[in-house]
Design an enzyme around this catalytic site. Sequence first.
Site, short mmCIF file in Angstrom:
data_model
loop_
_atom_site.label_atom_id
_atom_site.label_comp_id
_atom_site.label_asym_id
_atom_site.label_seq_id
_atom_site.Cartn_x
_atom_site.Cartn_y
_atom_site.Cartn_z
N TYR A 59 0.83 -1.04 0.04
CA TYR A 59 0.01 0.14 -0.02
C TYR A 59 0.96 1.39 0.11
O TYR A 59 0.61 2.16 -0.87
CB TYR A 59 -0.85 -0.01 1.07
CG TYR A 59 -2.01 -1.03 1.00
CD1 TYR A 59 -2.88 -1.17 0.17
CD2 TYR A 59 -2.08 -2.25 1.96
CE1 TYR A 59 -3.95 -2.11 -0.14
CE2 TYR A 59 -2.80 -3.07 2.08
CZ TYR A 59 -3.88 -3.14 0.81
OH TYR A 59 -4.62 -4.12 0.69
N PRO A 72 -11.39 -1.03 -1.72
CA PRO A 72 -12.55 -1.83 -1.90
C PRO A 72 -13.58 -1.02 -1.43
O PRO A 72 -13.54 -0.13 -0.82
CB PRO A 72 -12.07 -3.02 -1.13
CG PRO A 72 -11.29 -2.61 -0.22
CD PRO A 72 -10.52 -1.52 -0.73
N HIS A 298 -7.74 0.76 2.18
CA HIS A 298 -7.49 -0.67 2.35
C HIS A 298 -6.21 -0.81 3.39
O HIS A 298 -6.11 -2.24 4.04
CB HIS A 298 -7.05 -1.43 1.07
CG HIS A 298 -7.60 -2.67 1.16
ND1 HIS A 298 -7.48 -3.47 2.33
CD2 HIS A 298 -7.99 -3.31 -0.02
CE1 HIS A 298 -7.93 -4.68 1.73
NE2 HIS A 298 -8.12 -4.93 0.64
N SER A 414 -5.78 -15.00 4.09
CA SER A 414 -5.75 -14.42 5.43
C SER A 414 -4.72 -15.05 6.20
O SER A 414 -4.67 -16.41 6.41
CB SER A 414 -7.20 -14.37 6.17
OG SER A 414 -6.95 -14.09 7.58
N SER A 506 -10.45 -12.53 -4.69
CA SER A 506 -10.44 -12.35 -3.35
C SER A 506 -11.89 -12.86 -2.96
O SER A 506 -12.85 -12.39 -3.74
CB SER A 506 -10.22 -11.03 -2.77
OG SER A 506 -10.43 -11.18 -1.33
N GLN A 507 -11.97 -13.78 -2.28
CA GLN A 507 -13.24 -14.28 -1.50
C GLN A 507 -13.80 -13.27 -0.70
O GLN A 507 -12.92 -13.03 0.38
CB GLN A 507 -13.06 -15.61 -1.06
CG GLN A 507 -14.63 -15.99 -0.51
CD GLN A 507 -14.66 -17.37 -0.08
OE1 GLN A 507 -15.37 -17.45 1.07
NE2 GLN A 507 -13.93 -18.31 -0.41
N1 COA Z 1 -15.73 -31.24 0.91
C1 COA Z 1 -16.77 -30.66 1.39
N2 COA Z 1 -16.91 -29.16 2.10
C2 COA Z 1 -15.72 -28.72 1.89
C3 COA Z 1 -14.56 -29.01 1.34
C4 COA Z 1 -14.67 -30.37 0.88
N3 COA Z 1 -13.63 -31.14 0.05
N4 COA Z 1 -13.52 -28.28 1.66
C5 COA Z 1 -14.11 -27.16 2.16
N5 COA Z 1 -15.57 -27.25 2.41
C6 COA Z 1 -16.38 -26.49 3.10
C7 COA Z 1 -15.66 -25.84 4.62
O1 COA Z 1 -15.86 -26.66 5.54
C8 COA Z 1 -16.62 -24.66 4.70
O2 COA Z 1 -17.71 -24.87 5.08
P1 COA Z 1 -18.72 -23.81 5.85
O3 COA Z 1 -19.24 -22.98 4.72
O4 COA Z 1 -19.54 -24.67 6.65
O5 COA Z 1 -17.87 -23.18 6.86
C9 COA Z 1 -16.81 -24.19 3.18
O6 COA Z 1 -16.81 -25.46 2.42
C10 COA Z 1 -16.05 -23.39 2.62
O7 COA Z 1 -14.52 -23.56 2.68
P2 COA Z 1 -13.59 -23.28 1.62
O8 COA Z 1 -14.24 -22.84 0.16
O9 COA Z 1 -12.50 -24.47 1.22
O10 COA Z 1 -13.13 -21.91 1.64
P3 COA Z 1 -12.37 -21.17 3.02
O11 COA Z 1 -13.64 -20.52 3.79
O12 COA Z 1 -11.61 -21.97 3.70
O13 COA Z 1 -11.61 -19.93 2.51
C11 COA Z 1 -9.91 -18.58 1.66
C12 COA Z 1 -10.59 -19.99 1.83
C13 COA Z 1 -8.32 -18.72 0.97
C14 COA Z 1 -10.66 -17.77 0.99
C15 COA Z 1 -9.85 -18.17 3.32
O14 COA Z 1 -8.87 -18.90 3.85
C16 COA Z 1 -9.15 -16.83 3.48
O15 COA Z 1 -7.96 -16.60 3.54
N6 COA Z 1 -10.27 -15.99 3.49
C17 COA Z 1 -9.85 -14.47 3.63
C18 COA Z 1 -9.57 -13.78 2.31
C19 COA Z 1 -9.61 -12.29 2.27
O16 COA Z 1 -8.56 -11.87 3.11
N7 COA Z 1 -10.50 -11.65 1.84
C20 COA Z 1 -10.32 -10.19 1.86
C21 COA Z 1 -9.17 -9.65 1.17
S1 COA Z 1 -9.29 -7.98 1.29
#
Ligand code: COA
Length: 600
Positions: A59, A72, A298, A414, A506-507
């Site tokens: 940044y 954002p 941000h 994250s 990004s998610q």
């Molecule tokens: N089979 C069935 N379910 C599964 C699965 C599998 N193989 N793998 C994952 N899932 C489920 C998880 O248990 C979770 O369930 P829930 O909805 O009940 O909690 C769901 O699917 C989502 O998991 P997943 O899609 O793997 O993603 P995550 O939530 O672990 O996210 C990242 C991954 C990288 C996005 C997350 O770790 C992260 O870092 N997020 C922050 C991003 C960020 O900073 N964004 C803003 C930037 S400004």
Amino acid sequence: MYLKCMSHLIPEEQFKKTKAIVEKFGAPGGMGEFLQKKLVERSEHKANWVYDYWLEDMYLSNRLALPVNSSPVMVFPKQNFTSHSDTLRFAAHLISGVLEYKSLIDGRALPVDYARGQLAGTPLCMDQYNKVFTSYRLPGAKMDTLVAQKSTVMPEPEHIIVACKNQFFVLDVVINFRRLNEKDLYTQLERIRKMADIEEERLPPIGLLTSDDRTQWAEARSVLIKDSTNRDSLDMIERCLCLVCLDEPSGTELTDTNRALLMLHGGGMDKNGGNRWYDKPMQFVIGADGCCGVVCEHSPFEGIVLVQCSEYLLRYMRGSPSKLVRAASMSELPAPRRLRWKCSPDIQAFLTASADKLQRLVKNLDMNVNKFTGYGKEFIKKQKMSPDAYIQVALQFTFYRCHGRLVPTYESASIRRFQEGRVDNIRSSTPEALAFVKAMDAEKMELLWTAIKAQTNYTILAITGMAIDNHLLGLREIAKELKLEKPELFSDTTYATSIHFILSTSQVPTTEEMFCCYGPVVPNGYGACYNPQTDHIIFCVSSFRDSAETSSDLFVKTLEGCLKEMQDLCLKCNSESKPTDSTEKMAGNTKIPVKIQYSE
Ligand code: COA
């Protein structure tokens, strides 16, 4: 791991050269070993060894304008205001919520966040929340500074800045140690509205300067502060809790895409582009036409914190009925103050230039907000795949369909599991993703599994601090700090390519009806923010119109096709043969040890 990430994204000759450079860097007794030792020493006396380096790199040293390029936004559901008082009532209610939320932060009373999804259950560092209402990004000639005020539990004079018709007003929210209630806030907002209506008192739209690139704004600011009136006004803005921007109607149809655009750049100087102060982390935008949301600087925190705060506010407003019975006709409260500006011809010239640049940015942004209703994360979970990994592979597939190649991709991961942790990068354009998108004819399902597994493995590496971007950054910066000649690894073309993120993703999931979006980070790139829900996925895709290579509409249309094809593939293969070996097939399931495949 760096070589593996880049091998399939660059020409073979270039790869050979880079491989030799990397081997020399990593050889026993080489530069890599020395810098690593120094980095380990640094980690021993820092809470987080990468935080300062990362903040500066990501940044503070970035010179691009904040709107679109860096900040954002959250887009709220469209509101139906029928009069100015409706709008002000909404604003007063929202400010009440902000004050409640701030007292939770100050009292350290926010519940600790826990990781969900991959490696769920770990507590997360809460440090970012403390910066939501207390920081300010000060522009600098070469680098900006993130200024943080100390927060206190005792109520002290606190104020919000209200922007209305490009004018800035000080709204004290704590007077005589008492926090203003909603009725008082409404009265003050009404007074502000009336003051803003007086045409003869209008001052130039100084906020436009903050939409310029950082070096230009720093230069304008250094001229501005020569005058003591300007200095006082700046000081009030820099120390405020947040901005509330009361916007004029935009005159555009308020589709999701148009609301996203208006939030990202205010529609330029003819609309609400000057009704902003981009250096402040939180700007709540309340448009008279119902276009509402938050614009966020941000550098102090991530989108997840922005979502938590926004969702608290929407829930607060839904759950706590507005406490305005009738507006007070008279008030004992001191009148809000208009901030004054002395504009020399130099400042006028800066303003004209900033307005022109913002106008170009407005024209250039190509945005498409799309709700994909074919299916959502439930379908993907039923395939026993990680929804996030699946969506990332779909984005790779889409890029390949649109452009015939894969490119260095950024997905924010994250690292709040670590103290002061912000994010590292999941490089989603894995060789496995390339193999899958190329194959789509033979053995597709097997390759989809492999690509999903590679993506999930990388995610786990990133969120546990084992990815490469922060590590390489650490090595690069410690060499700079030690005044060593830049290691060849970092002057190599491959390195420059590796950090030119054509696809920046990004998610940002939400539980309330709203979505987050942002712009591309490079001129020929895409910003792709997604919000997976049970039965649909919202995608916000942005790019720049002046790049001949990109088109957000084409990308989104292709993405819909790719998601459909991947679904067909899953359904077809699942009906033919169910996965047998669950250890092999449950890619992304956190309970199963994941094989880390990135060591050579
Ligand atoms: N089979 C069935 N379910 C599964 C699965 C599998 N193989 N793998 C994952 N899932 C489920 C998880 O248990 C979770 O369930 P829930 O909805 O009940 O909690 C769901 O699917 C989502 O998991 P997943 O899609 O793997 O993603 P995550 O939530 O672990 O996210 C990242 C991954 C990288 C996005 C997350 O770790 C992260 O870092 N997020 C922050 C991003 C960020 O900073 N964004 C803003 C930037 S400004």
